[in-house]
Design an enzyme around this catalytic site. Structure first.
Site, short mmCIF file in Angstrom:
data_model
loop_
_atom_site.label_atom_id
_atom_site.label_comp_id
_atom_site.label_asym_id
_atom_site.label_seq_id
_atom_site.Cartn_x
_atom_site.Cartn_y
_atom_site.Cartn_z
N SER A 68 -6.41 9.24 1.41
CA SER A 68 -6.81 8.24 2.39
C SER A 68 -6.99 8.88 3.76
O SER A 68 -6.28 9.85 4.10
CB SER A 68 -5.72 7.18 2.47
OG SER A 68 -5.89 6.38 3.61
N LYS B 165 0.75 9.70 0.54
CA LYS B 165 -0.56 10.35 0.31
C LYS B 165 -0.53 11.78 0.85
O LYS B 165 -1.01 12.72 0.22
CB LYS B 165 -1.68 9.56 0.98
CG LYS B 165 -1.93 8.19 0.40
CD LYS B 165 -2.53 8.28 -0.99
CE LYS B 165 -2.78 6.91 -1.61
NZ LYS B 165 -3.11 6.97 -3.03
N TYR C 187 3.60 4.58 2.90
CA TYR C 187 2.39 4.64 2.07
C TYR C 187 1.56 5.87 2.47
O TYR C 187 1.19 6.70 1.63
CB TYR C 187 1.56 3.36 2.23
CG TYR C 187 0.11 3.56 1.87
CD1 TYR C 187 -0.29 3.65 0.53
CD2 TYR C 187 -0.87 3.70 2.85
CE1 TYR C 187 -1.62 3.87 0.21
CE2 TYR C 187 -2.20 3.92 2.53
CZ TYR C 187 -2.56 4.01 1.21
OH TYR C 187 -3.87 4.25 0.88
N1 UFG Z 1 -7.85 -6.55 11.33
C1 UFG Z 1 -7.90 -7.75 12.01
N2 UFG Z 1 -7.44 -8.87 11.38
C2 UFG Z 1 -6.95 -8.86 10.11
C3 UFG Z 1 -6.91 -7.61 9.41
C4 UFG Z 1 -7.37 -6.49 10.06
O1 UFG Z 1 -8.33 -7.81 13.17
O2 UFG Z 1 -6.55 -9.90 9.60
C5 UFG Z 1 -8.40 -5.33 11.97
C6 UFG Z 1 -7.39 -4.22 12.15
O3 UFG Z 1 -6.66 -4.36 13.34
C7 UFG Z 1 -8.30 -2.99 12.13
C8 UFG Z 1 -9.44 -3.40 11.18
O4 UFG Z 1 -9.40 -4.82 11.15
O5 UFG Z 1 -8.85 -2.77 13.40
C9 UFG Z 1 -9.28 -2.87 9.77
O6 UFG Z 1 -8.00 -3.21 9.27
P1 UFG Z 1 -7.63 -3.08 7.71
O7 UFG Z 1 -6.24 -3.60 7.55
O8 UFG Z 1 -8.70 -3.68 6.89
O9 UFG Z 1 -7.71 -1.51 7.47
P2 UFG Z 1 -6.91 -0.30 8.16
O10 UFG Z 1 -7.95 0.55 8.81
O11 UFG Z 1 -5.81 -0.77 8.99
O12 UFG Z 1 -6.25 0.39 6.90
C10 UFG Z 1 -7.05 0.86 5.86
C11 UFG Z 1 -6.32 0.71 4.53
C12 UFG Z 1 -5.14 1.63 4.47
C13 UFG Z 1 -5.55 3.01 4.80
C14 UFG Z 1 -6.32 3.09 6.08
C15 UFG Z 1 -6.91 4.45 6.24
O13 UFG Z 1 -5.87 -0.60 4.36
O14 UFG Z 1 -4.66 1.61 3.15
O15 UFG Z 1 -7.41 2.17 6.08
O16 UFG Z 1 -7.36 4.69 7.51
F1 UFG Z 1 -4.47 3.79 4.89
#
Ligand code: UFG
Length: 335
Positions: free
Chosen positions: A124, A153, A149
């Site tokens: 990841s 990785k 998590y």
């Molecule tokens: N976000 C919101 N509202 C929500 C959910 C997310 O505004 O309800 C925002 C987050 O703050 C972030 C973006 O949307 O800016 C993406 O968030 P995600 O939770 O979809 O994804 P992340 O980038 O936080 O995490 C993902 C995977 C992880 C992995 C990571 C790698 O979920 O498993 O990318 O960079 F580790």
């Protein structure tokens, strides 16, 4: 050629099984159904018109692995199985380290025992921690992960490199995924997390379909064009195709290979919301709330190494991701 796919009924695993079957591989899947559904077996068969072998077992189960390697002439392993909820990993670190590390160790142990050396690993972009420079290349610093998590990785990447040193035939291809979203264009396969989703896309589709009321946008004061978090969203079908290219690389050459699988484009939370509304003709009500602890402002890939060495690049755009994600959830809700 027979290949073993762990977690082959999950979101990314199932899409990769489709691509493998369509490319003529014989596929053996091991999945304990802890975060997937048995229906996926028939869906994959329906999409591809091909059969595959399925074992409902946990990858930590050495006896089950032994039985599979005895029975099948496995030439390569694609390892998707693992726990992946960031927040839960903070609450249950022992569970996450035990499951993610032990499954990988047991798999590698059995592979070496049976003379199988080609290993494709789901890593990841989280291993880069808070990026020092963007876009991220494979040479960027890794470590500094902020949850068990992500650390699992990071640790597994090191374990795979160490096994290669001890046995240079052992060839790991480490694939660092950016943010996989989208669904199979048939509408049969997609992401269906249990309970309230943590990730952005599953949340958006549930708000659009009326299952959830409103999207919380975590912060609009980041140093990004519109203040909301920027990520490199990649269509799961593109990602699955990247695994086929990685597998071919591993089958042709020994070594340790590391590739970013992303599109190279960064989109903000509000870009997704607005694009989703436009493509699907539905409203996604949202409100701005506080930042989510542990989130970074921006993260996107330099995917050029994968193009250079694997001949792979993402072909599908944001609109495909928005359309396919929504089609999947509507089809699920038809039932
Ligand atoms: N976000 C919101 N509202 C929500 C959910 C997310 O505004 O309800 C925002 C987050 O703050 C972030 C973006 O949307 O800016 C993406 O968030 P995600 O939770 O979809 O994804 P992340 O980038 O936080 O995490 C993902 C995977 C992880 C992995 C990571 C790698 O979920 O498993 O990318 O960079 F580790």
């Amino acid at each position: 050629m027979e290949v073993l796919v762990t977690g082959g009924l999950g979101f990314i695993g199932s899409h990769t099984v489709v691509e493998l079957l369509e490319d003529g591989y014989q596929v053996v899947v091991i999945d304990d159904l802890s975060n997937s559904s048995i229906d996926v077996v028939d869906k994959i068969k329906e999409i591809t018109g091909k059969d595959f072998v399925f074992y409902q077992k946990n990858v930590c189960d050495l006896d089950a692995l032994d039985m599979i390697f005895q029975k099948h002439s496995i030439q390569a392993v694609l390892h998707f199985a693992g726990y992946k909820a960031v927040g839960e990993s903070v609450q249950k670190p022992i569970l996450y380290y035990e499951n993610n590390l032990l499954s990988t160790l047991h798999l590698c142990q059995k592979m070496l025992e049976y003379g199988c050396y080609k290993f494709i690993f789901s890593s990841s972009a989280t291993v880069y921690g808070d990026p020092e420079v963007l876009p991220l290349t494979e040479k960027c610093k890794v470590g500094g992960t902020t949850n068990p998590y992500g650390t699992s990785k990071f640790m597994i990447e090191q374990i795979l490199k160490d096994i290669h040193v001890s046995n240079p035939k052992f060839t790991p291809v480490i694939l660092r995924y950016f943010n996989p979203i989208g669904a199979h264009p048939s509408g049969y396969l997609g992401e269906k997390p249990n309970g309230i989703p943590n990730n952005l896309m599953p949340y958006i589709v549930r708000v659009a379909s009326g299952e959830l009321e409103i999207l919380s946008v975590f912060g609009d004061d980041y140093d990004t064009p519109d203040g909301t978090g920027v990520r490199d969203y990649i269509h799961v079908v593109d990602l699955a195709k990247g695994h086929l290219c990685a597998l071919k690389k591993a089958l042709g050459e020994d070594g340790v290979f590391v590739y970013n699988l992303g599109t190279g484009c960064g989109y903000s939370v509000l870009d997704l919301v607005h694009n989703f509304e436009k493509v699907n003709g539905v409203k996604v009500p949202y409100k701005i709330v506080d930042r989510r602890p542990g989130d970074i402002a921006s993260c996107y890939a330099d995917p050029s190494l994968a193009l250079q060495e694997l001949g792979w690049k993402a072909e599908l755009g944001l609109e495909d991701m928005m359309r396919d994600s929504y089609r999947f959830i509507l089809k699920q809700n038809e039932k």
